[in-house]
Design an enzyme around this catalytic site. Structure first.
Site, PDB file in Angstrom:
ATOM      1  N   THR A   9     -22.785   0.238  16.956  1.00  0.00           N
ATOM      2  CA  THR A   9     -21.732   0.918  16.316  1.00  0.00           C
ATOM      3  C   THR A   9     -20.884   0.248  15.292  1.00  0.00           C
ATOM      4  O   THR A   9     -20.737  -0.953  15.270  1.00  0.00           O
ATOM      5  CB  THR A   9     -20.834   1.552  17.339  1.00  0.00           C
ATOM      6  OG1 THR A   9     -20.859   2.874  17.128  1.00  0.00           O
ATOM      7  CG2 THR A   9     -19.480   1.052  17.422  1.00  0.00           C
ATOM      8  N   GLY A 164     -23.089   1.618   6.555  1.00  0.00           N
ATOM      9  CA  GLY A 164     -24.420   2.030   6.997  1.00  0.00           C
ATOM     10  C   GLY A 164     -25.522   1.627   6.035  1.00  0.00           C
ATOM     11  O   GLY A 164     -26.683   1.479   6.430  1.00  0.00           O
ATOM     12  N   CYS A 167     -25.328  -2.733   6.966  1.00  0.00           N
ATOM     13  CA  CYS A 167     -25.545  -3.257   8.321  1.00  0.00           C
ATOM     14  C   CYS A 167     -26.754  -2.593   8.974  1.00  0.00           C
ATOM     15  O   CYS A 167     -26.823  -1.366   9.049  1.00  0.00           O
ATOM     16  CB  CYS A 167     -24.295  -3.011   9.168  1.00  0.00           C
ATOM     17  SG  CYS A 167     -24.466  -3.554  10.883  1.00  0.00           S
ATOM     18  N   THR A 170     -26.027  -0.099  11.897  1.00  0.00           N
ATOM     19  CA  THR A 170     -25.152   1.023  11.566  1.00  0.00           C
ATOM     20  C   THR A 170     -25.946   2.009  10.722  1.00  0.00           C
ATOM     21  O   THR A 170     -26.695   1.608   9.846  1.00  0.00           O
ATOM     22  CB  THR A 170     -23.931   0.520  10.757  1.00  0.00           C
ATOM     23  OG1 THR A 170     -23.246  -0.471  11.513  1.00  0.00           O
ATOM     24  CG2 THR A 170     -22.979   1.648  10.422  1.00  0.00           C
TER      25      THR A 170
END
EC number: 3.4.25.2
Length: 181
Positions: A9, A164, A167, A170
């Site tokens: 997350t 996103g 990473c 993510t």
């Protein structure tokens, strides 16, 4: 053989001009494999007036959400006091201390990051980020806060999208929440 690490997350909360939004991506990774793409790691508490999100173990985070809701009931309308009391209990309780999660809690007036080692942080700029892509989301949110007049919801969406894209833990399946009035 040790179990693969579960990585889950990126959570981001932004407060600006009497508004607040919190969001999280949907990816849960086990080792180097994506296990879930549409997990929801943010929620509303206290009738929709308080926003919360977690990074880390889901079971641990749910336990902490329950504890936090108890603190909100005990100190109604006082997010700072409820946060301090949860941080104190989390740090001092032998069972809670072992929980592996971090929380962000926010309302239109305050926002806090809480962790099991006693951390309770309220940032100066109204931006809170945790999780594997937290630093990327925080950097993007800071740039958007400085260079635009976007509302918190849009900043959260755009910053999490950027995180996103950078990473590997993510994704861009983003859930964004705002308090209900």
């Amino acid at each position: 053989m040790p179990l693969p690490q579960v990585r889950a997350t990126t959570i981001l909360a932004v407060r600006r001009n009497g508004q607040v939004a919190i969001g999280g991506d949907g990816q849960v990774s086990v080792g180097d494999t994506v296990a879930k793409q549409r997990a929801v790691k943010v929620r509303t508490l206290k009738g929709g007036r308080v926003l919360a999100g977690f990074a880390g173990s889901v079971a641990d985070a749910l336990t902490l959400f329950e504890k936090f809701e108890e603190k909100l009931e005990r100190y109604p309308g006082n997010l700072p006091r409820a946060s301090v009391e949860l941080a104190k209990e989390w740090r001092s309780d032998r069972v809670l201390r072992r929980l592996e999660a971090m929380l962000i809690v926010a309302d239109v007036e305050h926002g806090f990051m809480l962790s099991g080692n006693g951390e309770l942080i309220e940032p100066d700029d109204g931006i809170l980020a945790i999780g594997s892509g937290g630093a990327y989301a925080q950097a993007a949110a800071r740039a958007l806060m400085r260079e635009t007049q976007l509302p918190p919801r849009d900043i959260v969406e755009k910053a999490l999208t950027i995180a996103g894209e950078i990473c590997i833990y993510t994704n861009t399946n983003i859930t964004v929440l705002e308090p209900t009035r």
